[in-house]
Design a protein around this motif. Structure first.
Motif, PDB file in Angstrom:
ATOM      1  N   ALA A  33       0.922  -1.272  -0.161  1.00 50.66           N
ATOM      2  CA  ALA A  33      -0.022   0.007  -0.180  1.00 50.66           C
ATOM      3  C   ALA A  33       0.871   1.407  -0.055  1.00 50.66           C
ATOM      4  CB  ALA A  33      -0.793  -0.172   1.108  1.00 50.66           C
ATOM      5  N   LEU A  34       1.793   1.219   0.749  1.00 49.26           N
ATOM      6  CA  LEU A  34       2.940   2.394   0.880  1.00 49.26           C
ATOM      7  C   LEU A  34       3.456   2.300  -0.538  1.00 49.26           C
ATOM      8  CD1 LEU A  34       4.713   2.031   4.336  1.00 49.26           C
ATOM      9  CD2 LEU A  34       3.383   3.883   3.550  1.00 49.26           C
ATOM     10  N   LEU A  35       3.718   1.354  -1.354  1.00 49.15           N
ATOM     11  CA  LEU A  35       4.541   1.465  -2.504  1.00 49.15           C
ATOM     12  C   LEU A  35       3.557   2.184  -3.551  1.00 49.15           C
ATOM     13  CD1 LEU A  35       6.964   0.719  -3.822  1.00 49.15           C
ATOM     14  CD2 LEU A  35       6.379  -1.579  -4.482  1.00 49.15           C
ATOM     15  N   ALA A  36       2.140   1.672  -3.422  1.00 47.02           N
ATOM     16  CA  ALA A  36       1.374   2.162  -4.323  1.00 47.02           C
ATOM     17  C   ALA A  36       1.181   3.715  -4.161  1.00 47.02           C
ATOM     18  CB  ALA A  36      -0.054   1.595  -4.129  1.00 47.02           C
ATOM     19  N   GLY A  37       1.279   4.121  -3.000  1.00 48.50           N
ATOM     20  CA  GLY A  37       1.401   5.796  -2.631  1.00 48.50           C
ATOM     21  C   GLY A  37       2.558   6.196  -3.228  1.00 48.50           C
ATOM     22  N   GLN A  38       3.608   5.703  -3.159  1.00 48.88           N
ATOM     23  CA  GLN A  38       4.933   6.298  -3.731  1.00 48.88           C
ATOM     24  C   GLN A  38       4.772   6.159  -5.208  1.00 48.88           C
ATOM     25  OE1 GLN A  38       8.594   4.062  -2.442  1.00 48.88           O
ATOM     26  NE2 GLN A  38       8.363   5.022  -0.276  1.00 48.88           N
ATOM     27  N   TYR A  39       4.375   5.457  -5.757  1.00 52.99           N
ATOM     28  CA  TYR A  39       3.997   5.196  -7.270  1.00 52.99           C
ATOM     29  C   TYR A  39       3.230   6.362  -7.666  1.00 52.99           C
ATOM     30  CZ  TYR A  39       6.294   0.646  -7.531  1.00 52.99           C
ATOM     31  OH  TYR A  39       7.279  -0.554  -7.554  1.00 52.99           O
ATOM     32  N   HIS A  40       2.159   6.615  -7.015  1.00 56.64           N
ATOM     33  CA  HIS A  40       1.078   7.469  -7.201  1.00 56.64           C
ATOM     34  C   HIS A  40       1.924   9.097  -7.363  1.00 56.64           C
ATOM     35  CE1 HIS A  40      -2.493  10.022  -7.456  1.00 56.64           C
ATOM     36  NE2 HIS A  40      -1.836  10.748  -6.101  1.00 56.64           N
ATOM     37  N   ALA A  41       2.806   9.200  -6.299  1.00 53.37           N
ATOM     38  CA  ALA A  41       3.472  10.479  -6.403  1.00 53.37           C
ATOM     39  C   ALA A  41       4.529  10.581  -7.488  1.00 53.37           C
ATOM     40  CB  ALA A  41       4.251  10.599  -4.853  1.00 53.37           C
ATOM     41  N   GLN A  42       5.140   9.558  -7.955  1.00 52.68           N
ATOM     42  CA  GLN A  42       6.023   9.469  -8.911  1.00 52.68           C
ATOM     43  C   GLN A  42       5.257   9.695 -10.361  1.00 52.68           C
ATOM     44  OE1 GLN A  42       8.476   6.067  -8.656  1.00 52.68           O
ATOM     45  NE2 GLN A  42       8.898   6.405  -6.607  1.00 52.68           N
ATOM     46  N   THR A  43       3.825   9.555 -10.499  1.00 54.48           N
ATOM     47  CA  THR A  43       3.272   9.181 -11.870  1.00 54.48           C
ATOM     48  C   THR A  43       2.120  10.244 -12.003  1.00 54.48           C
ATOM     49  OG1 THR A  43       1.741   7.557 -10.936  1.00 54.48           O
ATOM     50  CG2 THR A  43       3.813   7.035 -11.886  1.00 54.48           C
TER      51      THR A  43
END
Length: 164
Positions: free
Chosen positions: A19-29
Motif C-alpha cells: 500500500a505504501l509502494l502504491a502511494g509512492q508510485y502515485h506520487a511519481q506518476t
C-alpha cells in the motif's frame, strides 16, 4: 512515505508495504499515466503472488486500494482489466464470470461483483436443496414456493427431478 526504498517495500512480508509502494508510485506518476499503468500491473502481479485471491480478503482489499490510488483514465483502465484477466486465466484462476461484465469498472469493483455473484449462486443452491427436501417430505407446492422464494417453474422442475 518515502522513508522506505522501493526494494524494501517490494520484499516486505507486510501487506501495508505494498500500500505504501502504491502511494509512492502515485506520487511519481502524477503526470505520467502510462508509467502509472505499468506500476499498477506490477503491483497487481505482486499482490496476486503474495496474497492469492482464493486465500482470504487481503489480496482483494489490496487490489481495491491499489486500484483507487493508481487511478487510470478510462482507456487504460479497460486495458488494465483485460490484461489482468489474461494473467489470471494463464495462471488457472477461475474468473469466467468476467465475461459477463462488459461495463468499464475498476478492477476492485469487478472482484467485488464476482464475489457477490458467488454468494448469490450459493444462496440459490441452498434454496434449491431446501425445496428438494420439502418436496421429498410431501409438502405442498405453494408452501415450497412461499418458504424458498423460488419461481413456480423452478419448483416444478425440482419436484419432477425428485420423482422416481
Amino acid at each position: 512515505m518515502n522513508d522506505f526504498s522501493e526494494s524494501e517495500l517490494l520484499h516486505s512480508n507486510n501487506p501495508f508495504a505494498l500500500a505504501l509502494l502504491a502511494g509512492q508510485y502515485h506520487a511519481q506518476t502524477r503526470t505520467d499515466v502510462e508509467m502509472r499503468y505499468i506500476y499498477k500491473i506490477k503491483l497487481t502481479e505482486l499482490i496476486r503472488k503474495k496474497y492469492p485471491l482464493d486465500k482470504g480478503d487481503t489480496g482483494i482489499n489490496l487490489l481495491k486500494f491499489v486500484d483507487t490510488i493508481l487511478y487510470l483514465p478510462e482507456d487504460l483502465r479497460e486495458k488494465y482489466i483485460q490484461e489482468v484477466f489474461q494473467i489470471f486465466v494463464k495462471e488457472g484462476i477461475d474468473l469466467t464470470k468476467a465475461e459477463k461484465t462488459k461495463e468499464v469498472i475498476t478492477f476492485g469493483e469487478l472482484l467485488e461483483r464476482w464475489k457477490e455473484e458467488g454468494r448469490e449462486e450459493g444462496q440459490l443452491i441452498e434454496k434449491q436443496n431446501i425445496a428438494r427436501k420439502m418436496a421429498m417430505e410431501g409438502m405442498k407446492f405453494e408452501t415450497i414456493i412461499s418458504f424458498t422464494g423460488l419461481s413456480e417453474g423452478e419448483v416444478k422442475r425440482l419436484m419432477q427431478e425428485n420423482q422416481p
